[in-house]
Design a protein around this motif. Structure first.
Motif, PDB file in Angstrom:
ATOM      1  N   PRO A 400      15.445 -31.642  -8.959  1.00 13.60           N
ATOM      2  CA  PRO A 400      16.244 -32.969  -8.952  1.00 13.60           C
ATOM      3  C   PRO A 400      15.629 -33.719  -7.920  1.00 13.60           C
ATOM      4  N   SER A 401      14.653 -33.320  -7.299  1.00 17.86           N
ATOM      5  CA  SER A 401      14.191 -34.119  -6.163  1.00 17.86           C
ATOM      6  C   SER A 401      13.163 -34.686  -6.358  1.00 17.86           C
ATOM      7  N   ILE A 402      12.633 -34.200  -7.767  1.00 15.71           N
ATOM      8  CA  ILE A 402      10.898 -34.624  -8.202  1.00 15.71           C
ATOM      9  C   ILE A 402      11.207 -36.062  -9.389  1.00 15.71           C
ATOM     10  N   LEU A 403      11.339 -36.710  -9.910  1.00 14.35           N
ATOM     11  CA  LEU A 403      11.655 -37.766 -10.762  1.00 14.35           C
ATOM     12  C   LEU A 403      10.673 -37.684 -11.929  1.00 14.35           C
ATOM     13  N   LYS A 404      10.772 -37.451 -13.463  1.00 11.00           N
ATOM     14  CA  LYS A 404       9.881 -37.182 -14.467  1.00 11.00           C
ATOM     15  C   LYS A 404       9.968 -38.566 -15.027  1.00 11.00           C
ATOM     16  N   ILE A 405       8.784 -38.972 -15.437  1.00  9.34           N
ATOM     17  CA  ILE A 405       8.391 -40.546 -16.421  1.00  9.34           C
ATOM     18  C   ILE A 405       7.591 -39.819 -17.889  1.00  9.34           C
TER      19      ILE A 405
END
Length: 916
Positions: A400-405
Motif C-alpha cells: 500500500p505504500s508504493i503507487l502503481k501506475i
C-alpha cells in the motif's frame, strides 16, 4: 574556408513540444512560464550540441506570426477545426521570442505566411547562394524541401533525415511528397484530400501515375470502383489540397541571409533573461550569482530526458529483478504494464511485464517468449520462470505504500488477478486524461504520447506485423520486445507526471477519486465473470431471423416493383426516388440519394411501405449479424460465457461502452430485443436480477434545473409524463401522454422545433408553440439551458454535479451547424454525465454493500446504460434485490444531495429478458 551552413529552427513546433513537456508552472512574477522554460532548455541543448560539433555558421528561429494566412483566403476551412491555443500558453508567446533573442539568435515571423513558408524561402535562397541548409524539425510538410545540400534534424529522436527517410516513410522521394500529402489530406490542418485515400494508397497512385493532375487524368483507368469514383467526385478538392500543402519559397526574405550569422553565445543577454524569469537551475549552468529564491510555484526543475530506447534493460536473471524491485521501493511509485499473446483478457497468456521507475529508466521482464516451439525462435531465449517473477513482484504490487501506475490498467489488473496478485494502490493515466480532457482527443497511449510528450510510440504492427503474417507477442525477439514493452511503461510514467498534478488545479480530483478510479477493479471483475449464453437458443433465433429476413426481402421486392440489392444505398435510393417517384429525395456529394435512418423514418411516417419494411429488414439483419450469429462465436469455450469488454474512457459524457460484443445496442423496448436478451441466462440454481434506474435523466433535470413542480411530482411518485401532458395540453390521454413523453426527453437533448415537428408529425409552428408552452410551465428548464450554454461559451466545456467536464470544442467552430451541434450536446451532457457518475458510484459501492449483508457471492455481470445485471443463487435473490435497490437509490450521497428520489426497479428471472 568551410561553406556557410544555415540552421532554420521550426520555432512554432518547439513551442508546443515545450508546452507539453512540463506541467503548468509560473515564473518569479507569477506569469505562466512552463513553455518558456521548456523552450529555453531545448534551445540551450540544441545550441550547446551544435557549438561542440561542426555546427552552423548562421541560424534563425522561425515562428508563426498569426493563425490567418493566405491559405485561409484560398480555403476558409483551412485549420478551422484547430482549437485556440491554451489560455496559459498565450502570454508565453512573447516571452519565448525574448528567450530566442537572449541566445543572440534572430527570431523571424511574417504576417500572412506560416513558419513553414518562411523556412522554405530561406532554405531556397541559401541553397541558391551555395550554402548548406539544415531544418530543425520533424514536420512532414517540411520534408518536401529535402534535396542535395538540405537535410532535416529531428531533435526529438536525435537523427538526421534525408531523402531515404522520406521514401521509407511515404514511399516517394521528397519532390513527390506534396502530391501524396494532397491526396491523403490532413485532418489536423483540415486539408480535404480525397476521401478513402490514406498514405499507402496515395503513395501507390503517385508512384504509378505521377503528380496529382496525372493521377486525376488517369482516374477512369483505375480498377477499384470506390477509389475511381472518389477521385472523379473529389478532383477539385485534390487540386485545392495540392495548393494548400505547397510551400511558398519565392517571397522576399524578412532579414538578409548575412544577418543570420551566429555570434556565439554571449552570456549577458541570456543571464539577464534567466534572472528576470527566475530560472535558477539554468542560471546555475551558466555560472555566476543567482537571484533570490523564487515563489513556491515557480520553476526549478529539469525537463524529462529524451526517449533513448537502447537504455531499456531486458531482465533475465534474479539479481537484475531484485535490483529493479529495490529501485521501485526507493522511488515509491512504479509504472507497470503487461504483454500477452492476445487481447482476450480471460484466455490470453502472460508473456512479459514491463516496469519504469523514472523517465527513461525502464525494463522488460520476459516470461513466455518462444515457449510454443515456433519456427521463429528455435530455442526459447533465456528468461526467468513466471512463478518466480510473480512471487517476487507480488509484495511490491500489493504494497500500500508504493503507487502503481498503468495505462488502461483494467486489462493488467485482470492478468495479475488471474495469477493471484491484487494490484493496489494505483493510478490510471487513461482515466486521468479522460477526467481532465474528455472531448479534446483520444485517451489511448499513442494519442496521449503525441499530445503531451510529442513522442510517437513504437507501433504494435512494427514488432508483430499485420494481416496474415502477424505474429503474437510471445514470438517477438527479446530486443524488439524490450524496446516496445519498456517504452510503454516509460511513456506511462511520463504521462502520469504530466497529468496527475493537473487534477487538483483543474478541479477534477472528485470525479477521478470518487467515480472513475475506484471503478477499475470492479469492471475487471465483471469482465472476468462474464454472462452465460444459451447457444442453442441463439442458433434457433438465427435460423428464425434468417427466414424472416428472406420473407421481408420478397415483400420489399414486390412493393418496390422488382428485385434490387436492399443493402445497397445507391440501388435503394434509385428505387425510392426514381422507380417509385417519391418526393423529397436528396443526393450527397457522391450523387447517391440519402437513405439513412432519418430519411427512411420520414418516408415510413408518410406511409411508404417500402421504407417501413426496409427499416424492419435492416434492424433484423443487424441483430442477426451482430448478436444471434456473432455471439455464438464469442462464447468462451472454457467458461461457456460471453465476456464483454467495457470501455471506461470512450463515451464523451462519462458513460461506459462495451465491445466484443457491444451489449449497449440491443433494443430495449422491442420484442426482438427482448428475445435476444432471453438467450442470456443464469447458471443452474441461480437467477438474474436486472436493476434499472427509472427516468433518472428526467429526475436529474428536475434537480439541476430546480423545477419545483417536477420535484414534487417525483417525490409523490406521480407519472411525470401525465403531469407534462396535463400542463401542456390540459388533458391526459394516450395521445397527449405519448406527446408529452417525447417532449420531455427531446427538450433535454436540445431538440429544435424542426426536430420536434418531425418526431411528432406536426408543422414547425405547432412544435415551437409546444416548446414555448413547456418553458412557460417549467421556466427552470429554460434557465438551466441558458446557464449551461453560457458556461459552454465561456469555458468551452460543461460539468456534471460531480465535476466531470465534457469539452465541446465545436462551440468555437466557424460553421453554424457545428456550433449548434455542440450546443445540443451541451444541454444534455451534464444530465447524462451525472447519471453516468451516479451509476458508477453505485457499482463501486455494490460489492461492499452486498458483502456486509452476507451476500458477497452475488456477482455483478453487466452495466447497460441505466441498468445493472446481477447473478445470484435463487434463494438469495429477494434479499439481494433489496440491497441492490437501496445502494443504487443512495449512490449520489453524500457527495451530492439530490432534491428528488432516485427510483430503482428490480426484476428477477431465469434470463435477462425475463428479469428486465
Amino acid at each position: 574556408m568551410a561553406a556557410n551552413h544555415l540552421y532554420l529552427v521550426d520555432g512554432s513546433g518547439y513551442i508546443f513540444r515545450a508546452y507539453h513537456r512540463l506541467p503548468p508552472l509560473t515564473n518569479r512574477h507569477g506569469v505562466p512560464a512552463g513553455a518558456v522554460y521548456g523552450f529555453t532548455t531545448m534551445m540551450w541543448k540544441l545550441v550547446d550540441e551544435l557549438h561542440r560539433a561542426e555546427g552552423p555558421t548562421h541560424m534563425a528561429v522561425i515562428f508563426d506570426a498569426s493563425s490567418k494566412t493566405f491559405r485561409n483566403d484560398m480555403y476558409d476551412q483551412y485549420k478551422a477545426h484547430r482549437p485556440p491555443p491554451p489560455e496559459d500558453l498565450v502570454p508565453q508567446f512573447p516571452l519565448i521570442r525574448d528567450a530566442t533573442r537572449a541566445f543572440s539568435i534572430p527570431c523571424i515571423e511574417e504576417v500572412g505566411l506560416e513558419a513553414d513558408d518562411i523556412i522554405a524561402c530561406y532554405a531556397k535562397a541559401a541553397l541558391a547562394a551555395g550554402w548548406k541548409v539544415t531544418i530543425v524539425s520533424s514536420d512532414k510538410d517540411l520534408m518536401q524541401l529535402i534535396e542535395p545540400g538540405l537535410d532535416m534534424l529531428d531533435t526529438m529522436n536525435n537523427r538526421r533525415l534525408g531523402p531515404e527517410h522520406v521514401i521509407e516513410k511515404f514511399g516517394v522521394p521528397p519532390e513527390q511528397l506534396g502530391d501524396v500529402l494532397a491526396l491523403m489530406g490532413d485532418s489536423v490542418d483540415n486539408v480535404p484530400g480525397v476521401p478513402g485515400i490514406g498514405p499507402k494508397t496515395a503513395s501507390e497512385l503517385v508512384r504509378t501515375y505521377g503528380d496529382v493532375e496525372a493521377v486525376l487524368a488517369a482516374a477512369e483507368q483505375i480498377k477499384k470502383p470506390k477509389l475511381r469514383q472518389s477521385l472523379i467526385d473529389h478532383a477539385d478538392n485534390a487540386r485545392l489540397s495540392r495548393e494548400l500543402v505547397r510551400l511558398v519559397c519565392d517571397r522576399p526574405l524578412p532579414e538578409p541571409l548575412d544577418d543570420l550569422a551566429l555570434k556565439g553565445l554571449p552570456p549577458e543577454p541570456l543571464r539577464a533573461f534567466l534572472e528576470d524569469m527566475g530560472f535558477r537551475s539554468l542560471l546555475a549552468k551558466l555560472g555566476g550569482p543567482q537571484p533570490a529564491a523564487a515563489p513556491a510555484a515557480s520553476i526549478d526543475e529539469e525537463v524529462d530526458p529524451p526517449f533513448v530506447h537502447k537504455d531499456y534493460e531486458t531482465v533475465v536473471d534474479e539479481a537484475a529483478l531484485d535490483r529493479w524491485i529495490a529501485a521501485a521501493y526507493a522511488a515509491t511509485q512504479i509504472a507497470v504494464d503487461t504483454e500477452t499473446d492476445g487481447i482476450d483478457c480471460v484466455r490470453a497468456k502472460l508473456v512479459g511485464i514491463s516496469l519504469a521507475t523514472a523517465p527513461g529508466k525502464a525494463c522488460y521482464i520476459p516470461l513466455g517468449h518462444g515457449l510454443a516451439g515456433d519456427d521463429l525462435l528455435a530455442e526459447p531465449p533465456t528468461q526467468l520462470p513466471a512463478e518466480l517473477v510473480l512471487a517476487k513482484l507480488k509484495p511490491l504490487l500489493e504494497d500500500p505504500s508504493i503507487l502503481k501506475i498503468g495505462q488502461n490498467l483494467k486489462y493488467d489488473l485482470i492478468m495479475f488477478r488471474r495469477h493471484g496478485v491484487d494490484v493496489t494502490p494505483y493510478d490510471d493515466t487513461m482515466l486521468l486524461s479522460y477526467d481532465l480532457d474528455a472531448g479534446l482527443g483520444g485517451h489511448g497511449m499513442d494519442d496521449l504520447a503525441k499530445r503531451h510528450l510529442d513522442h510517437a510510440c513504437i507501433e504494435f504492427k512494427t514488432v508483430c506485423g499485420t494481416g496474415k503474417t502477424q505474429i503474437s507477442f510471445d514470438k517477438v525477439a527479446l530486443p524488439q520486445a524490450t524496446e516496445y514493452a519498456a517504452e510503454d511503461a516509460d511513456v506511462t510514467l511520463r504521462l502520469w507526471r504530466r497529468l496527475k498534478p493537473r487534477l487538483a488545479r483543474e478541479k477534477a480530483t472528485r470525479v477521478y477519486e470518487l467515480v472513475d478510479r475506484p471503478l477499475v477493479p470492479v469492471i475487471a471483475e465483471m469482465e472476468r465473470a462474464g454472462i452465460l449464453v444459451d447457444r442453442a437458443e441463439l442458433a434457433r433465433l438465427s435460423a428464425e431471423f434468417g427466414g424472416e429476413i428472406q420473407r421481408l426481402e420478397g415483400v420489399i421486392h414486390e412493393a418496390a416493383g422488382g428485385p434490387f440489392t436492399i443493402g445497397s444505398p445507391k440501388q435503394l435510393g434509385e428505387v425510392l426516388f426514381e422507380r417509385l417517384g417519391l418526393k423529397g429525395g436528396r443526393k450527397g456529394k457522391s450523387g447517391v440519394y440519402s437513405t439513412d435512418v432519418n430519411e427512411m423514418e420520414r418516408l415510413a411516417g408518410e406511409g411508404v411501405a417500402v421504407a417501413r419494411l426496409v427499416l424492419e429488414w435492416r434492424q433484423l439483419s443487424k441483430l442477426k449479424a451482430t448478436y444471434t450469429d456473432a455471439l455464438q462465436a464469442q462464447i468462451n469455450p472454457e467458461t461457456g460465457r460471453v465476456h464483454t469488454s467495457f470501455g471506461l474512457a470512450t463515451a464523451q459524457t462519462g458513460r461506459l461502452s462495451s465491445t466484443d460484443p457491444n451489449l449497449q445496442n440491443i433494443p430495449i423496448r422491442t420484442e426482438t430485443g427482448r428475445r435476444i436478451r432471453d438467450a442470456f441466462v443464469a447458471a443452474p440454481g441461480n437467477v438474474l436480477l436486472s436493476a434499472d434506474y427509472s427516468q433518472i435523466e428526467l429526475r436529474l433535470a428536475a434537480h439541476m434545473a430546480d423545477v419545483p413542480a417536477l420535484q414534487q411530482a417525483f417525490a409523490r411518485g406521480d407519472d411525470i409524463h401525465n403531469l407534462t401532458a396535463q400542463e401542456l395540453f390540459g388533458e391526459v390521454n394516450r395521445d397527449t401522454r405519448g406527446r408529452a413523453k417525447t417532449i420531455n426527453f427531446a427538450i433535454l437533448y436540445g431538440i429544435s422545433s424542426w426536430g420536434l415537428a418531425g418526431r411528432l408529425g406536426v408543422d414547425r409552428g405547432e412544435a415551437q408553440a409546444m416548446i414555448d408552452r413547456y418553458f412557460e410551465r417549467f421556466p427552470g428548464i429554460n434557465r438551466y439551458i441558458a446557464d449551461t450554454l453560457a458556461e459552454l461559451r465561456e469555458h468551452g466545456y460543461v460539468t456534471t454535479l460531480f465535476g466531470r467536464k465534457t469539452h465541446l470544442p465545436g462551440i468555437k467552430a466557424k460553421t453554424v451547424g457545428e456550433r449548434q451541434a455542440a450546443e445540443r450536446q451541451a444541454i444534455n451532457a451534464p444530465i447524462q454525465g451525472t447519471s453516468a457518475d451516479i451509476i458508477k458510484r453505485a457499482m463501486v459501492r455494490m460489492g461492499p454493500a452486498l458483502a456486509a449483508a452476507g451476500l458477497g457471492h452475488v456477482r455483478m455481470l453487466l452495466q447497460v446504460h441505466d441498468e445493472l445485471v446481477f447473478e445470484a443463487p435463487e434463494a438469495d435473490a429477494p434479499a439481494a434485490a433489496e440491497v441492490i435497490r437501496e445502494t443504487m437509490a443512495r449512490a449520489a450521497e453524500p457527495a451530492v444531495t439530490l432534491s428528488v428520489p432516485l427510483g430503482v426497479e428490480v426484476g428477477i428471472g431465469k434470463s435477462w429478458g425475463a428479469a428486465h
